[in-house]
Every structure is written in structure tokens, then in C-alpha cells.
Motif scaffolding. Structure first.
Motif, PDB file in Angstrom:
ATOM      1  N   GLU A   1       0.948  -1.285   0.048  1.00  0.00           N
ATOM      2  CA  GLU A   1       0.117  -0.052   0.154  1.00  0.00           C
ATOM      3  C   GLU A   1       0.852   1.469   0.047  1.00  0.00           C
ATOM      4  N   PHE A   2       1.891   1.319   0.675  1.00  0.00           N
ATOM      5  CA  PHE A   2       2.920   2.457   0.963  1.00  0.00           C
ATOM      6  C   PHE A   2       3.460   2.684  -0.583  1.00  0.00           C
ATOM      7  N   ASP A   3       3.850   1.716  -1.005  1.00  0.00           N
ATOM      8  CA  ASP A   3       4.270   1.691  -2.468  1.00  0.00           C
ATOM      9  C   ASP A   3       3.406   2.806  -3.261  1.00  0.00           C
ATOM     10  N   LYS A   4       2.199   2.675  -3.101  1.00  0.00           N
ATOM     11  CA  LYS A   4       1.199   3.613  -3.992  1.00  0.00           C
ATOM     12  C   LYS A   4       1.286   5.030  -3.229  1.00  0.00           C
TER      13      LYS A   4
ATOM     14  N   ASP B   1       6.055  17.260   9.027  1.00  0.00           N
ATOM     15  CA  ASP B   1       4.897  17.566   9.468  1.00  0.00           C
ATOM     16  C   ASP B   1       3.840  17.270   8.273  1.00  0.00           C
ATOM     17  N   ASN B   2       4.126  18.000   7.165  1.00  0.00           N
ATOM     18  CA  ASN B   2       3.284  17.649   5.982  1.00  0.00           C
ATOM     19  C   ASN B   2       3.203  16.343   5.538  1.00  0.00           C
ATOM     20  N   PHE B   3       4.255  15.642   5.425  1.00  0.00           N
ATOM     21  CA  PHE B   3       4.246  13.926   5.261  1.00  0.00           C
ATOM     22  C   PHE B   3       3.128  13.438   5.969  1.00  0.00           C
ATOM     23  N   PHE B   4       3.198  13.524   7.302  1.00  0.00           N
ATOM     24  CA  PHE B   4       2.355  12.881   8.179  1.00  0.00           C
ATOM     25  C   PHE B   4       0.876  13.315   8.049  1.00  0.00           C
TER      26      PHE B   4
ATOM     27  N   PHE C   1       0.094  11.712   4.517  1.00  0.00           N
ATOM     28  CA  PHE C   1       0.047  10.276   4.683  1.00  0.00           C
ATOM     29  C   PHE C   1      -1.468   9.828   5.347  1.00  0.00           C
ATOM     30  N   GLU C   2      -1.769  10.407   6.235  1.00  0.00           N
ATOM     31  CA  GLU C   2      -3.010  10.325   6.891  1.00  0.00           C
ATOM     32  C   GLU C   2      -4.124  10.225   5.993  1.00  0.00           C
TER      33      GLU C   2
ATOM     34  N   SER D   1      -8.853  11.365  -1.804  1.00  0.00           N
ATOM     35  CA  SER D   1      -8.554  11.714  -3.345  1.00  0.00           C
ATOM     36  C   SER D   1      -7.285  12.382  -3.290  1.00  0.00           C
ATOM     37  N   PRO D   2      -6.208  12.126  -4.364  1.00  0.00           N
ATOM     38  CA  PRO D   2      -5.258  12.812  -4.092  1.00  0.00           C
ATOM     39  C   PRO D   2      -5.218  14.311  -4.500  1.00  0.00           C
TER      40      PRO D   2
END
Length: 117
Positions: free
Chosen positions: A63-66, A99-102, A105-106, A113-114
Motif C-alpha cells: 500500500e505504501f508503494d502507492k 509534518d506535511n508528510f504525516f 500520509f493520513e 482523493s489525491p
């Protein structure tokens, strides 16, 4: 050289998201300083170690690969830049990028939707 057998390892089948949660709670302990680049390097080492141990890819890892594709769609990026450098580019600094990553990622985990609203 000591050989380690998989039967002696106490490895959870699903560990990646637990690790990310612990990093989110205490980034300095795991990364040395709050840095998305250091997070990326830690995750690369995690992946390499699992590969060296011939551990199968978990559902969380698949899933993380996506996440890479999700980030590229989110920021309308078609280049080969990694998720970490894309987030860093749109952040004030390494700490802000972490911070933005987390936050991103959430949203990814929640199936959002991206594409921004």
C-alpha cells in the motif's frame, strides 16, 4: 559470521505503519532531527533490511508503494522525483516537510482523493 534464521526473529507481519506512528510521536529519537530526508533514508534502510532477510512484502508495504503515485497526482508532478523531495519542495523546510508528510500520509491512508479540493 552469525547466521540468523527467520524462525528466531520476532517480526510482526505488519510493522511499517506502526513504525511510522512511532516516528511521528518521537521523530528526534528515530531520525536524530525532524527531517523528511532522514525519514526517507530510514524507510529505504527498512526496505533494504527486509529484502536482505528475504522477508515477503507486507500488505502495508504494498500500500505504501502507492503513496508515491498519490503524491505525484496530488501535486501534479510527472517527473521522477520521490515523494520526499516533492513534499519538501512544497514545504518551508525539513521539519515542515516531515509534518506535511504525516498529514498527507493520513489522508492517503484514509482513502482521500489525491486531488486537492
Amino acid at each position: 559470521m552469525t547466521e540468523i534464521t527467520l524462525s528466531r526473529l520476532d517480526v510482526k507481519a505488519e510493522y511499517l505503519y506502526d513504525l511510522l506512528q512511532r516516528i511521528k510521536e518521537r521523530p528526534g529519537m528515530y531520525l536524530g532531527r525532524c527531517s523528511i530526508t532522514r525519514l526517507s533514508m530510514l524507510l529505504m534502510g527498512y526496505s533494504l533490511a527486509r529484502g536482505d532477510l528475504d522477508l515477503p512484502t507486507t500488505a502495508q508495504e504494498s500500500e505504501f508503494d502507492k503513496f508515491q503515485e498519490w503524491i505525484q497526482k496530488r501535486f501534479n508532478i510527472t517527473s521522477s522525483h520521490g515523494w520526499d523531495s516533492i513534499i519538501l519542495f512544497y514545504s518551508a523546510d525539513e521539519r515542515d516537510a516531515l509534518d506535511n508528510f504525516f498529514k498527507l500520509f493520513e489522508k492517503f491512508q484514509n482513502g482521500e482523493s489525491p486531488l486537492p479540493n
